[in-house]
Design a protein around this motif. Structure first.
Motif, PDB file in Angstrom:
ATOM      1  N   GLU A  90      27.514  33.311  37.099  1.00 16.80           N
ATOM      2  CA  GLU A  90      28.035  33.100  36.187  1.00 16.80           C
ATOM      3  C   GLU A  90      28.689  32.680  35.486  1.00 16.80           C
ATOM      4  O   GLU A  90      29.198  31.084  35.367  1.00 16.80           O
ATOM      5  CB  GLU A  90      29.151  34.168  37.094  1.00 16.80           C
ATOM      6  CG  GLU A  90      29.607  35.154  38.030  1.00 16.80           C
ATOM      7  CD  GLU A  90      30.449  35.338  39.168  1.00 16.80           C
ATOM      8  OE1 GLU A  90      31.912  34.988  38.985  1.00 16.80           O
ATOM      9  OE2 GLU A  90      30.238  36.377  39.433  1.00 16.80           O
ATOM     10  N   VAL A  92      31.175  31.250  32.168  1.00 18.27           N
ATOM     11  CA  VAL A  92      33.002  31.370  32.155  1.00 18.27           C
ATOM     12  C   VAL A  92      33.104  30.356  30.609  1.00 18.27           C
ATOM     13  O   VAL A  92      32.790  29.649  31.125  1.00 18.27           O
ATOM     14  CB  VAL A  92      33.664  31.045  33.611  1.00 18.27           C
ATOM     15  CG1 VAL A  92      35.226  31.177  32.676  1.00 18.27           C
ATOM     16  CG2 VAL A  92      33.779  32.286  34.385  1.00 18.27           C
ATOM     17  N   ARG A  94      35.854  29.414  28.322  1.00 15.93           N
ATOM     18  CA  ARG A  94      37.546  29.514  28.245  1.00 15.93           C
ATOM     19  C   ARG A  94      38.169  29.459  26.977  1.00 15.93           C
ATOM     20  O   ARG A  94      37.780  28.315  26.173  1.00 15.93           O
ATOM     21  CB  ARG A  94      38.187  28.611  29.115  1.00 15.93           C
ATOM     22  CG  ARG A  94      38.354  29.385  29.618  1.00 15.93           C
ATOM     23  CD  ARG A  94      37.969  28.181  32.043  1.00 15.93           C
ATOM     24  NE  ARG A  94      37.746  28.406  32.546  1.00 15.93           N
ATOM     25  CZ  ARG A  94      38.570  29.483  33.841  1.00 15.93           C
ATOM     26  NH1 ARG A  94      39.713  29.595  33.480  1.00 15.93           N
ATOM     27  NH2 ARG A  94      38.152  29.431  35.177  1.00 15.93           N
ATOM     28  N   GLY A  99      44.189  30.248  35.180  1.00 17.06           N
ATOM     29  CA  GLY A  99      43.452  30.999  36.565  1.00 17.06           C
ATOM     30  C   GLY A  99      42.867  29.258  36.839  1.00 17.06           C
ATOM     31  O   GLY A  99      43.865  28.448  37.665  1.00 17.06           O
ATOM     32  N   SER A 100      41.313  29.217  37.410  1.00 14.68           N
ATOM     33  CA  SER A 100      40.846  28.028  38.280  1.00 14.68           C
ATOM     34  C   SER A 100      40.806  27.146  37.740  1.00 14.68           C
ATOM     35  O   SER A 100      40.750  26.010  38.837  1.00 14.68           O
ATOM     36  CB  SER A 100      39.627  28.777  39.009  1.00 14.68           C
ATOM     37  OG  SER A 100      38.055  28.838  38.284  1.00 14.68           O
ATOM     38  N   ASP A 129      31.026  32.420  45.598  1.00 20.44           N
ATOM     39  CA  ASP A 129      31.336  32.549  44.006  1.00 20.44           C
ATOM     40  C   ASP A 129      31.060  29.840  43.586  1.00 20.44           C
ATOM     41  O   ASP A 129      32.065  30.639  42.423  1.00 20.44           O
ATOM     42  CB  ASP A 129      32.219  33.050  43.627  1.00 20.44           C
ATOM     43  CG  ASP A 129      31.652  34.365  42.772  1.00 20.44           C
ATOM     44  OD1 ASP A 129      30.819  34.292  43.438  1.00 20.44           O
ATOM     45  OD2 ASP A 129      32.252  35.587  42.057  1.00 20.44           O
ATOM     46  N   ASP A 175      39.939  34.154  28.509  1.00 22.07           N
ATOM     47  CA  ASP A 175      38.655  33.605  29.019  1.00 22.07           C
ATOM     48  C   ASP A 175      37.886  34.665  29.205  1.00 22.07           C
ATOM     49  O   ASP A 175      39.593  35.667  29.118  1.00 22.07           O
ATOM     50  CB  ASP A 175      39.288  33.060  30.343  1.00 22.07           C
ATOM     51  CG  ASP A 175      39.945  32.949  31.434  1.00 22.07           C
ATOM     52  OD1 ASP A 175      39.853  34.420  31.755  1.00 22.07           O
ATOM     53  OD2 ASP A 175      40.098  32.048  32.133  1.00 22.07           O
ATOM     54  N   LYS A 177      34.666  36.396  31.427  1.00 25.09           N
ATOM     55  CA  LYS A 177      32.749  36.127  32.382  1.00 25.09           C
ATOM     56  C   LYS A 177      31.821  36.853  32.203  1.00 25.09           C
ATOM     57  O   LYS A 177      32.833  38.471  32.577  1.00 25.09           O
ATOM     58  CB  LYS A 177      33.174  35.981  34.233  1.00 25.09           C
ATOM     59  CG  LYS A 177      32.403  36.036  35.153  1.00 25.09           C
ATOM     60  CD  LYS A 177      31.423  37.754  35.799  1.00 25.09           C
ATOM     61  CE  LYS A 177      32.558  38.538  35.956  1.00 25.09           C
ATOM     62  NZ  LYS A 177      31.600  39.520  36.700  1.00 25.09           N
ATOM     63  N   ASP A 196      38.928  43.288  33.934  1.00 22.97           N
ATOM     64  CA  ASP A 196      38.136  43.302  35.246  1.00 22.97           C
ATOM     65  C   ASP A 196      37.823  42.178  34.937  1.00 22.97           C
ATOM     66  O   ASP A 196      37.574  41.090  35.906  1.00 22.97           O
ATOM     67  CB  ASP A 196      37.311  44.206  35.559  1.00 22.97           C
ATOM     68  CG  ASP A 196      38.182  45.545  36.455  1.00 22.97           C
ATOM     69  OD1 ASP A 196      39.056  45.853  35.974  1.00 22.97           O
ATOM     70  OD2 ASP A 196      37.116  45.980  37.113  1.00 22.97           O
ATOM     71  N   THR A 197      36.476  41.307  33.646  1.00 20.71           N
ATOM     72  CA  THR A 197      36.240  40.237  33.817  1.00 20.71           C
ATOM     73  C   THR A 197      37.166  39.500  32.722  1.00 20.71           C
ATOM     74  O   THR A 197      36.577  38.416  32.568  1.00 20.71           O
ATOM     75  CB  THR A 197      34.851  41.039  32.940  1.00 20.71           C
ATOM     76  OG1 THR A 197      34.105  41.993  31.774  1.00 20.71           O
ATOM     77  CG2 THR A 197      33.833  41.827  34.270  1.00 20.71           C
ATOM     78  N   CYS A 198      37.766  39.493  31.809  1.00 22.24           N
ATOM     79  CA  CYS A 198      38.771  39.116  30.366  1.00 22.24           C
ATOM     80  C   CYS A 198      39.808  39.013  31.777  1.00 22.24           C
ATOM     81  O   CYS A 198      40.426  39.861  31.842  1.00 22.24           O
ATOM     82  CB  CYS A 198      38.682  39.877  29.733  1.00 22.24           C
ATOM     83  SG  CYS A 198      37.144  40.160  28.613  1.00 22.24           S
ATOM     84  N   ARG A 199      40.954  37.941  30.734  1.00 21.11           N
ATOM     85  CA  ARG A 199      41.980  37.834  30.499  1.00 21.11           C
ATOM     86  C   ARG A 199      42.476  37.863  29.159  1.00 21.11           C
ATOM     87  O   ARG A 199      42.426  37.669  28.734  1.00 21.11           O
ATOM     88  CB  ARG A 199      42.479  36.523  30.730  1.00 21.11           C
ATOM     89  CG  ARG A 199      42.505  35.710  32.392  1.00 21.11           C
ATOM     90  CD  ARG A 199      43.180  34.898  32.777  1.00 21.11           C
ATOM     91  NE  ARG A 199      42.523  34.546  34.786  1.00 21.11           N
ATOM     92  CZ  ARG A 199      42.177  33.799  34.935  1.00 21.11           C
ATOM     93  NH1 ARG A 199      41.473  33.560  34.591  1.00 21.11           N
ATOM     94  NH2 ARG A 199      42.525  34.344  36.598  1.00 21.11           N
ATOM     95  N   ARG A 215      45.705  41.822  40.534  1.00 24.66           N
ATOM     96  CA  ARG A 215      45.732  40.444  41.756  1.00 24.66           C
ATOM     97  C   ARG A 215      47.014  39.854  41.563  1.00 24.66           C
ATOM     98  O   ARG A 215      47.159  38.849  43.111  1.00 24.66           O
ATOM     99  CB  ARG A 215      44.488  39.002  41.425  1.00 24.66           C
ATOM    100  CG  ARG A 215      43.582  39.056  40.160  1.00 24.66           C
ATOM    101  CD  ARG A 215      43.014  38.404  39.839  1.00 24.66           C
ATOM    102  NE  ARG A 215      40.902  38.603  39.679  1.00 24.66           N
ATOM    103  CZ  ARG A 215      40.450  38.298  38.029  1.00 24.66           C
ATOM    104  NH1 ARG A 215      41.468  38.449  36.791  1.00 24.66           N
ATOM    105  NH2 ARG A 215      39.989  38.699  37.521  1.00 24.66           N
TER     106      ARG A 215
HETATM  107  P1  5GP Z   1      38.282  31.835  37.226  1.00 26.96           P
HETATM  108  O1  5GP Z   1      37.775  31.094  36.654  1.00 26.96           O
HETATM  109  O2  5GP Z   1      40.435  31.861  36.505  1.00 26.96           O
HETATM  110  O3  5GP Z   1      39.085  32.726  37.895  1.00 26.96           O
HETATM  111  O4  5GP Z   1      38.280  33.190  36.416  1.00 26.96           O
HETATM  112  C1  5GP Z   1      37.946  33.188  34.620  1.00 26.96           C
HETATM  113  C2  5GP Z   1      37.281  34.207  34.040  1.00 26.96           C
HETATM  114  O5  5GP Z   1      36.318  35.177  34.582  1.00 26.96           O
HETATM  115  C3  5GP Z   1      38.775  35.760  34.576  1.00 26.96           C
HETATM  116  O6  5GP Z   1      38.790  36.097  32.920  1.00 26.96           O
HETATM  117  C4  5GP Z   1      38.378  35.486  35.397  1.00 26.96           C
HETATM  118  O7  5GP Z   1      38.745  37.029  35.365  1.00 26.96           O
HETATM  119  C5  5GP Z   1      36.218  36.434  34.927  1.00 26.96           C
HETATM  120  N1  5GP Z   1      35.801  36.318  36.620  1.00 26.96           N
HETATM  121  C6  5GP Z   1      35.473  34.847  37.102  1.00 26.96           C
HETATM  122  N2  5GP Z   1      34.551  35.524  38.245  1.00 26.96           N
HETATM  123  C7  5GP Z   1      34.981  36.559  38.640  1.00 26.96           C
HETATM  124  C8  5GP Z   1      34.618  37.702  39.247  1.00 26.96           C
HETATM  125  O8  5GP Z   1      33.961  37.360  40.438  1.00 26.96           O
HETATM  126  N3  5GP Z   1      35.016  38.968  38.871  1.00 26.96           N
HETATM  127  C9  5GP Z   1      35.107  39.219  37.697  1.00 26.96           C
HETATM  128  N4  5GP Z   1      35.251  40.610  37.900  1.00 26.96           N
HETATM  129  N5  5GP Z   1      35.638  38.496  37.462  1.00 26.96           N
HETATM  130  C10 5GP Z   1      35.523  37.473  36.807  1.00 26.96           C
END
Ligand code: 5GP
Length: 234
Positions: A90, A92, A94, A99-100, A129, A175, A177, A196-199, A215
């Motif tokens: 995956e 990502v 930013r 988030g993480s 992940d 950010d 993914k 679902d996959t972006c902020r 979430r």
């Molecule tokens: P973070 O690492 O901060 O949790 O996620 C960073 C970005 O990637 C966020 O926009 C989050 O939605 C997306 N993202 C990261 N991992 C996943 C995943 O396993 N599934 C989905 N749907 N989005 C993810």
């Protein structure tokens, strides 16, 4: 294009074979999960909205020279896509701390980054992940160095296309993914690009307009997805 056998069922989508070995049907579900499926729920009509929003983004990216798996949207919940051999990474990217990243480095959410940060995560539910780097990807043969370079290039290009498009519509792309795969040897952007996959944060209020509403139990989840669809013209 008629759906044949179910090849894969993920948390948000199902993939069906078609009569064409190079094409798959991607079906968008309303199921929502978070924290590696420890939290489960339904977001009404999410599949319909994510299918339509992803179509807008994939068309925009194709026009900007980013190869994607998108072929066409068939109906509310089905998208015809190229059949990829998925790279289990995956990507990502930013633009703003959230988030993480905020958690890992003890930083406050909301600070814009002076330039984008690209991160790699190993796509593995049993392992949650975990974050990895280019060396893991190359040495463990998930992708070649040339493929890694191409994925980084396409990740940054995708960000550079979507960020201004969204900014014009009052949305901060915090950010996102991305997932890539191989199609006849070429690296191609796959999966979906959606709330679902972006902020996505509203530019004026800072309000979250993405899956973080689910979430973090912030309420008005459906409304946020609908508003993103409306603003991008989905
Ligand atoms: P973070 O690492 O901060 O949790 O996620 C960073 C970005 O990637 C966020 O926009 C989050 O939605 C997306 N993202 C990261 N991992 C996943 C995943 O396993 N599934 C989905 N749907 N989005 C993810």
């Amino acid at each position: 294009m008629e759906a044949r056998e179910l090849l894969y069922e993920g948390k948000a989508k199902k993939l069906f074979a078609t009569a064409d070995p190079d094409r798959l049907l991607q079906f968008f579900k309303d199921d929502a999960t978070a924290f590696n499926a420890k939290k489960r729920g339904t977001i009404v009509d999410k599949g319909i909205l994510n299918n339509a929003i992803s179509e807008v983004f994939f068309r925009l990216l194709e026009n900007a020279g980013v190869p994607t798996h998108f072929v066409r949207r068939l109906d509310d919940r089905h998208m015809l896509v190229k059949r990829l051999e998925i790279v289990p990474v995956e990507m990502v990217v930013r633009n703003v701390i959230a988030g993480s990243l905020a958690k890992r480095l003890g930083l406050e959410e909301g600070r814009p980054l002076p330039e984008p940060i690209v991160e790699f995560f190993y796509k593995s539910d049993p392992l949650d992940d975990p974050m990895i780097n280019e060396w893991h990807v190359r040495v463990l043969k998930m992708a070649t160095q040339a493929e890694i370079d191409r994925m980084v290039e396409l990740t940054l290009r995708t960000n550079a296309v979507l960020q201004p498009f969204l900014a014009e519509r009052g949305i901060v792309l915090v950010d996102m993914k991305l997932e890539f795969g191989r199609f006849h040897g070429e690296i191609v952007l796959g999966d979906e690009i959606c709330p679902d996959t972006c902020r996505f944060w509203d530019s004026s209020s800072g309000e979250k307009m993405d899956k973080d509403r689910f979430r973090r139990d912030l309420g008005k989840v459906e409304e946020a997805y609908q508003e993103i669809a409306r603003r991008v013209g989905a």
